[in-house]
Motif scaffolding. Structure first.
Motif, PDB file in Angstrom:
ATOM      1  N   ALA A  12     -39.175  17.257  37.414  1.00 34.23           N
ATOM      2  CA  ALA A  12     -39.323  17.001  36.359  1.00 34.23           C
ATOM      3  C   ALA A  12     -40.263  15.676  36.575  1.00 34.23           C
ATOM      4  O   ALA A  12     -40.363  14.771  36.673  1.00 34.23           O
ATOM      5  CB  ALA A  12     -38.187  17.073  35.675  1.00 34.23           C
ATOM      6  N   ALA A  13     -41.340  15.852  35.513  1.00 36.83           N
ATOM      7  CA  ALA A  13     -41.556  14.787  34.800  1.00 36.83           C
ATOM      8  C   ALA A  13     -41.514  14.320  33.829  1.00 36.83           C
ATOM      9  O   ALA A  13     -40.739  14.686  32.810  1.00 36.83           O
ATOM     10  CB  ALA A  13     -43.435  14.812  34.174  1.00 36.83           C
ATOM     11  N   ARG A  14     -41.361  12.744  34.775  1.00 33.50           N
ATOM     12  CA  ARG A  14     -40.586  11.513  33.722  1.00 33.50           C
ATOM     13  C   ARG A  14     -41.541  10.887  32.614  1.00 33.50           C
ATOM     14  O   ARG A  14     -40.431  10.438  31.732  1.00 33.50           O
ATOM     15  CB  ARG A  14     -39.449  10.438  34.272  1.00 33.50           C
ATOM     16  N   SER A  48     -41.383  30.770  28.376  1.00 34.99           N
ATOM     17  CA  SER A  48     -41.470  31.215  27.075  1.00 34.99           C
ATOM     18  C   SER A  48     -42.338  32.337  27.906  1.00 34.99           C
ATOM     19  O   SER A  48     -42.843  33.957  27.292  1.00 34.99           O
ATOM     20  CB  SER A  48     -42.131  31.427  26.283  1.00 34.99           C
ATOM     21  N   SER A  49     -42.795  32.158  28.562  1.00 35.88           N
ATOM     22  CA  SER A  49     -44.199  33.016  29.290  1.00 35.88           C
ATOM     23  C   SER A  49     -43.875  34.280  30.367  1.00 35.88           C
ATOM     24  O   SER A  49     -44.652  34.403  30.337  1.00 35.88           O
ATOM     25  CB  SER A  49     -44.681  31.963  30.887  1.00 35.88           C
ATOM     26  N   VAL A  50     -41.846  33.840  30.515  1.00 34.73           N
ATOM     27  CA  VAL A  50     -41.504  35.412  31.149  1.00 34.73           C
ATOM     28  C   VAL A  50     -40.676  35.866  30.093  1.00 34.73           C
ATOM     29  O   VAL A  50     -40.085  37.076  30.368  1.00 34.73           O
ATOM     30  CB  VAL A  50     -40.888  34.970  32.707  1.00 34.73           C
ATOM     31  N   GLN A  51     -40.490  35.440  28.988  1.00 35.70           N
ATOM     32  CA  GLN A  51     -39.864  36.249  28.078  1.00 35.70           C
ATOM     33  C   GLN A  51     -40.169  37.341  26.663  1.00 35.70           C
ATOM     34  O   GLN A  51     -39.413  37.686  25.872  1.00 35.70           O
ATOM     35  CB  GLN A  51     -39.156  35.282  26.955  1.00 35.70           C
ATOM     36  N   ASN A  52     -41.347  37.107  26.624  1.00 36.55           N
ATOM     37  CA  ASN A  52     -42.014  37.604  25.256  1.00 36.55           C
ATOM     38  C   ASN A  52     -42.648  39.193  25.657  1.00 36.55           C
ATOM     39  O   ASN A  52     -42.244  39.474  27.133  1.00 36.55           O
ATOM     40  CB  ASN A  52     -43.419  36.938  25.944  1.00 36.55           C
ATOM     41  N   PHE A  53     -43.399  39.727  25.056  1.00 34.08           N
ATOM     42  CA  PHE A  53     -43.854  40.788  25.123  1.00 34.08           C
ATOM     43  C   PHE A  53     -44.997  41.744  25.963  1.00 34.08           C
ATOM     44  O   PHE A  53     -44.986  42.588  26.373  1.00 34.08           O
ATOM     45  CB  PHE A  53     -43.827  41.637  23.806  1.00 34.08           C
ATOM     46  N   GLY A  54     -45.418  40.623  26.504  1.00 32.67           N
ATOM     47  CA  GLY A  54     -46.596  40.995  27.207  1.00 32.67           C
ATOM     48  C   GLY A  54     -48.022  41.299  26.428  1.00 32.67           C
ATOM     49  O   GLY A  54     -48.728  42.168  27.232  1.00 32.67           O
ATOM     50  N   HIS A  55     -47.833  41.132  25.273  1.00 33.20           N
ATOM     51  CA  HIS A  55     -48.470  41.530  24.202  1.00 33.20           C
ATOM     52  C   HIS A  55     -49.753  40.763  24.512  1.00 33.20           C
ATOM     53  O   HIS A  55     -49.908  39.771  23.763  1.00 33.20           O
ATOM     54  CB  HIS A  55     -47.935  42.043  23.379  1.00 33.20           C
ATOM     55  N   VAL A  56     -51.502  40.803  24.677  1.00 35.44           N
ATOM     56  CA  VAL A  56     -52.773  39.838  24.438  1.00 35.44           C
ATOM     57  C   VAL A  56     -53.138  40.690  23.093  1.00 35.44           C
ATOM     58  O   VAL A  56     -53.614  41.399  23.525  1.00 35.44           O
ATOM     59  CB  VAL A  56     -53.143  39.695  26.042  1.00 35.44           C
ATOM     60  N   VAL A  94     -48.001  29.881  31.590  1.00 40.45           N
ATOM     61  CA  VAL A  94     -49.106  30.575  31.131  1.00 40.45           C
ATOM     62  C   VAL A  94     -50.221  29.434  31.047  1.00 40.45           C
ATOM     63  O   VAL A  94     -50.686  29.099  31.681  1.00 40.45           O
ATOM     64  CB  VAL A  94     -48.740  31.833  30.201  1.00 40.45           C
ATOM     65  N   VAL A  95     -50.015  27.928  30.716  1.00 39.84           N
ATOM     66  CA  VAL A  95     -50.955  27.670  29.380  1.00 39.84           C
ATOM     67  C   VAL A  95     -51.194  26.579  31.108  1.00 39.84           C
ATOM     68  O   VAL A  95     -52.158  26.163  31.931  1.00 39.84           O
ATOM     69  CB  VAL A  95     -50.363  26.290  28.749  1.00 39.84           C
ATOM     70  N   GLY A  96     -49.902  26.631  31.639  1.00 42.83           N
ATOM     71  CA  GLY A  96     -49.969  25.017  32.641  1.00 42.83           C
ATOM     72  C   GLY A  96     -51.198  25.429  34.120  1.00 42.83           C
ATOM     73  O   GLY A  96     -51.831  25.308  34.529  1.00 42.83           O
ATOM     74  N   ILE A 152     -47.999  33.019  19.822  1.00 44.70           N
ATOM     75  CA  ILE A 152     -49.220  33.787  20.459  1.00 44.70           C
ATOM     76  C   ILE A 152     -50.329  33.327  21.725  1.00 44.70           C
ATOM     77  O   ILE A 152     -51.025  33.292  22.719  1.00 44.70           O
ATOM     78  CB  ILE A 152     -50.339  33.270  19.464  1.00 44.70           C
ATOM     79  N   GLY A 153     -49.183  32.436  23.161  1.00 37.60           N
ATOM     80  CA  GLY A 153     -49.567  31.655  24.080  1.00 37.60           C
ATOM     81  C   GLY A 153     -50.461  32.858  24.596  1.00 37.60           C
ATOM     82  O   GLY A 153     -51.231  33.033  26.226  1.00 37.60           O
ATOM     83  N   MET A 154     -49.541  33.532  25.239  1.00 38.31           N
ATOM     84  CA  MET A 154     -50.049  35.044  26.476  1.00 38.31           C
ATOM     85  C   MET A 154     -51.604  35.541  25.623  1.00 38.31           C
ATOM     86  O   MET A 154     -51.959  35.801  26.553  1.00 38.31           O
ATOM     87  CB  MET A 154     -49.068  36.440  25.923  1.00 38.31           C
ATOM     88  N   THR A 155     -51.596  35.209  24.377  1.00 38.83           N
ATOM     89  CA  THR A 155     -52.387  35.897  23.681  1.00 38.83           C
ATOM     90  C   THR A 155     -53.769  34.869  24.465  1.00 38.83           C
ATOM     91  O   THR A 155     -54.934  35.029  24.578  1.00 38.83           O
ATOM     92  CB  THR A 155     -52.549  36.548  22.667  1.00 38.83           C
ATOM     93  N   THR A 156     -53.699  33.716  23.927  1.00 38.53           N
ATOM     94  CA  THR A 156     -54.442  32.597  23.678  1.00 38.53           C
ATOM     95  C   THR A 156     -54.639  31.449  24.717  1.00 38.53           C
ATOM     96  O   THR A 156     -55.306  30.712  25.251  1.00 38.53           O
ATOM     97  CB  THR A 156     -55.051  31.373  22.546  1.00 38.53           C
ATOM     98  N   ALA A 158     -46.273  21.367  28.608  1.00 45.30           N
ATOM     99  CA  ALA A 158     -44.677  21.206  28.946  1.00 45.30           C
ATOM    100  C   ALA A 158     -44.455  22.080  27.201  1.00 45.30           C
ATOM    101  O   ALA A 158     -42.738  22.116  27.712  1.00 45.30           O
ATOM    102  CB  ALA A 158     -44.236  19.617  28.209  1.00 45.30           C
ATOM    103  N   HIS A 159     -44.794  23.042  26.625  1.00 47.57           N
ATOM    104  CA  HIS A 159     -44.244  23.064  25.401  1.00 47.57           C
ATOM    105  C   HIS A 159     -43.416  23.132  24.391  1.00 47.57           C
ATOM    106  O   HIS A 159     -43.772  21.750  24.449  1.00 47.57           O
ATOM    107  CB  HIS A 159     -44.249  24.819  25.947  1.00 47.57           C
ATOM    108  N   HIS A 160     -42.465  23.178  23.723  1.00 47.90           N
ATOM    109  CA  HIS A 160     -41.258  22.942  23.120  1.00 47.90           C
ATOM    110  C   HIS A 160     -40.683  21.916  24.012  1.00 47.90           C
ATOM    111  O   HIS A 160     -40.687  21.061  22.889  1.00 47.90           O
ATOM    112  CB  HIS A 160     -40.567  24.202  22.788  1.00 47.90           C
ATOM    113  N   VAL A 212     -46.831  20.767  38.714  1.00 45.97           N
ATOM    114  CA  VAL A 212     -45.174  19.585  38.744  1.00 45.97           C
ATOM    115  C   VAL A 212     -44.689  20.769  37.451  1.00 45.97           C
ATOM    116  O   VAL A 212     -44.689  21.103  36.473  1.00 45.97           O
ATOM    117  CB  VAL A 212     -44.627  18.304  38.362  1.00 45.97           C
ATOM    118  N   GLU A 213     -43.049  20.966  37.619  1.00 49.35           N
ATOM    119  CA  GLU A 213     -42.393  21.974  37.465  1.00 49.35           C
ATOM    120  C   GLU A 213     -41.041  21.907  37.432  1.00 49.35           C
ATOM    121  O   GLU A 213     -40.760  21.683  38.310  1.00 49.35           O
ATOM    122  CB  GLU A 213     -43.167  24.101  37.441  1.00 49.35           C
ATOM    123  N   GLN A 214     -40.291  21.384  35.980  1.00 45.68           N
ATOM    124  CA  GLN A 214     -38.855  21.364  36.770  1.00 45.68           C
ATOM    125  C   GLN A 214     -37.952  22.362  36.780  1.00 45.68           C
ATOM    126  O   GLN A 214     -37.051  22.054  37.654  1.00 45.68           O
ATOM    127  CB  GLN A 214     -38.472  20.640  35.155  1.00 45.68           C
TER     128      GLN A 214
END
Ligand SMILES: Cc1cc2nc3c(=O)[nH]c(=O)nc-3n(C[C@H](O)[C@H](O)[C@H](O)COP(=O)(O)OP(=O)(O)OC[C@H]3O[C@@H](n4cnc5c(N)ncnc54)[C@H](O)[C@@H]3O)c2cc1C
Length: 390
Positions: A181-183, A56-64, A28-30, A370-374, A206-208, A47-49
Motif C-alpha cells: 500500500a502507498a502510505r 471497481s474494475s472487476v465489479q462492473n458490467f464491462g460496458h464501454v 483500469v485507470v492505473g 464511467i471509468g471502464m468507458t473513459t 487509487a479511485h475512492h 503499487v497495489e495494496q
C-alpha cells in the motif's frame, strides 16, 4: 490507432533513458497509465495494496459506453475505445465491438433517441422500430415501441480484462508491487508499506480510496462512495443477447441522453410509473457475460461503503428484469448465481478529478460510474499533463 504491440520484455532497470513513473492502484485507470507510460518508454512500477485486481474494475458490467458520453468524457471515451481495442489484441483479452442496444418502452423515450440520432448521425445512433429491437433483444413484446443501436460501444469481460492487462504489462517489463500500500505520496517519492520508492512522476489512481491517501483533496471535491446492487443471472434458456442493453432509466443518467430536450419528460414519466425504482436511483441495464446476464443497478451514496446490502434492492432488480425480459428467458428456471455490492467514487457535479496536489504528483480519478468507458483516455491525458510526451 494507438499501438500497444508487444515489445521484447524490458525490465524497468534496463530502460535507462526513461523517467521513473510510480502508479498507485492497479485498476483500469492505473493499468492504463502504466501501459501508456511503458509504451512511451518510461520505467514503470505499479503499487497495489491488494494481491490482484479487486476494485471497481472487476465489479462492473464491462460496458464501454462511448456514445452516451458528452463533453470531456466523450473525448476520453473515444481515446479509450482505441486503446481497449489495441490493448485487447496485444494482451489477449476479448474486446467485442458489438455496440449497445437501447430499448424504448414509451413514445417519449423513442423521441429522446430520435433527438440523439439527429445530433450524432447514423454512424453513432441507428434508430430501430419495435420489430428490430425484438429481433436483437429478448424483451417482452408488450411495451416496446422502438429503440436504437449505438455501434461505437464495446463489450469487455471485466473479470478478465484488467487482470489480463496486468499480467501482460508484467511480462512486458512493468514492475508490480502487489500487497503493497502507498502510505504517502510526495514530490519524488512514494512511501509504501514495503519501503520508499523514488519517482520522477507519481500517478495516483487509487479511485475512492483517494480519501485515505490524500484526504484534503478528496474532501475538497466532496468525494464519496456510491454503492450498487448487482446480480448475475443464469437465464432459463440461451441468452439471445449479444450486446449491452440500456433502458429509459439509462437515458436520464448518461450525459448525452440527459442533454436531449426530452430528458426531463422521460425522468418525470419514469418517476410516476415506478416511484420505488426512482427512489433507488435505478439504472436498469444488462450485459451478456459468458452465457449469463449481469443485471443492475441501484445507487446509494455515503462516505463509506458498509458491506450490508438491503434485499429490497435485489428484489427490485429482479422485478424490473422480469418486466423487461421474455418470460422463458427470465421467468421460471432463471437463477441468480451471484449477488454483489459494487462501489465507485462519486463527487457532486463532476465526472473526473485531475489534479497535481504536489509537484510531480498527479491524481487521476473517475468520479462517476464511467471509468471502464473513459479510464484509459483519462490515464493518457494525465501522462500528457505530467509532461511524459507520447
Ligand atoms: C457495479 C459497477 C458497475 C459499473 N459499470 C460500469 C460500466 O459498465 N461501464 C463503465 O464505464 N464504468 C462502469 N463502472 C465504473 C468503473 O468500474 C470505474 O469507474 C473504474 O473501474 C474505476 O477504475 P479505477 O482504476 O479508478 O479504480 P479501481 O478499479 O477501484 O482501482 C483502484 C485500485 O487502487 C487500489 N488502491 C487504493 N488505494 C491504494 C493505496 N493507498 N495503495 C495501493 N493501492 C491502492 C485499490 O486496491 C484498487 O485496486 C461501474 C462500477 C461499478 C462499481
Amino acid at each position: 490507432m494507438t499501438g500497444y504491440a508487444p515489445t521484447a520484455p524490458t525490465p524497468a532497470s534496463s530502460r535507462a533513458t526513461g523517467r521513473r513513473v510510480v502508479v498507485v492502484g492497479a485498476g483500469v485507470v492505473g493499468l492504463g497509465a502504466a501501459a501508456e507510460a511503458h509504451r512511451r518508454g518510461h520505467r514503470v512500477t505499479v503499487v497495489e495494496q491488494a494481491s490482484e485486481v479487486v476494485g471497481s474494475s472487476v465489479q462492473n458490467f464491462g460496458h464501454v459506453c462511448v456514445t452516451p458520453q458528452a463533453g470531456v468524457a466523450r473525448g476520453y471515451a473515444l481515446a479509450a475505445r482505441e486503446r481497449w481495442l489495441s490493448l485487447g489484441s496485444a494482451a489477449g483479452f476479448g474486446v467485442v465491438p458489438v455496440g449497445t442496444h437501447v430499448v424504448a418502452r414509451t413514445a417519449t423515450e423513442q423521441r429522446l433517441l430520435g433527438e440523439l440520432a439527429a445530433e450524432r448521425g447514423p454512424d453513432e445512433v441507428r434508430l430501430l422500430d419495435a420489430a428490430e429491437v425484438r429481433a436483437a433483444v429478448p424483451v417482452r413484446p408488450g411495451p416496446v415501441v422502438g429503440g436504437a443501436h449505438l455501434p461505437l460501444d464495446l463489450l469487455v469481460d471485466p473479470r478478465a480484462a484488467a487482470p489480463a492487462l496486468a499480467r501482460w504489462l508484467e511480462a512486458q517489463g512493468v514492475t508490480f508491487r502487489w500487497r503493497t500500500a502507498a502510505r504517502a505520496v510526495a514530490p519524488g517519492r512514494v512511501e509504501t508499506t514495503r519501503g520508499v520508492l523514488e519517482a520522477d512522476v507519481v500517478v495516483v489512481a487509487a479511485h475512492h480510496d483517494l480519501d485515505r491517501l490524500l484526504p484534503e483533496l478528496a474532501e475538497e471535491i466532496g468525494l464519496r462512495r456510491c454503492r450498487l446492487h448487482m446480480l448475475r443471472v443464469a437465464p432459463a434458456r440461451p441468452l439471445g443477447l449479444a450486446t449491452p442493453l440500456l433502458t429509459g432509466w439509462s437515458m436520464v443518467r448518461y450525459a448525452a441522453f440527459a442533454a436531449c430536450s426530452s430528458a426531463p419528460d422521460v425522468a418525470d414519466e419514469l418517476a410516476v410509473a415506478d416511484p420505488g425504482a426512482a427512489a433507488w436511483d435505478v439504472n436498469l441495464m444488462a450485459t451478456p457475460q459468458g452465457g449469463t446476464l449481469i443485471l443492475g443497478d441501484t445507487h446509494g451514496r455515503a462516505t463509506d461503503a458498509p458491506v450490508f446490502q438491503d434485499e429490497e434492492g435485489f428484489d427490485l432488480l429482479l422485478r424490473l428484469g422480469r418486466d423487461l425480459f421474455d418470460d422463458d428467458l427470465f421467468g421460471r428456471g432463471a437463477r441468480v448465481v451471484e449477488r454483489w455490492q459494487g462501489t465507485y467514487a462519486t463527487a457532486p457535479g463532476r465526472e473526473f478529478l485531475v489534479a497535481e496536489p504536489a509537484p510531480g504528483v498527479h491524481v487521476a480519478t473517475v468520479t462517476t460510474g464511467i471509468g471502464m468507458t473513459t479510464g484509459l483516455g483519462l490515464a493518457a491525458d494525465v501522462l500528457d499533463r505530467a509532461g511524459l510526451a507520447a
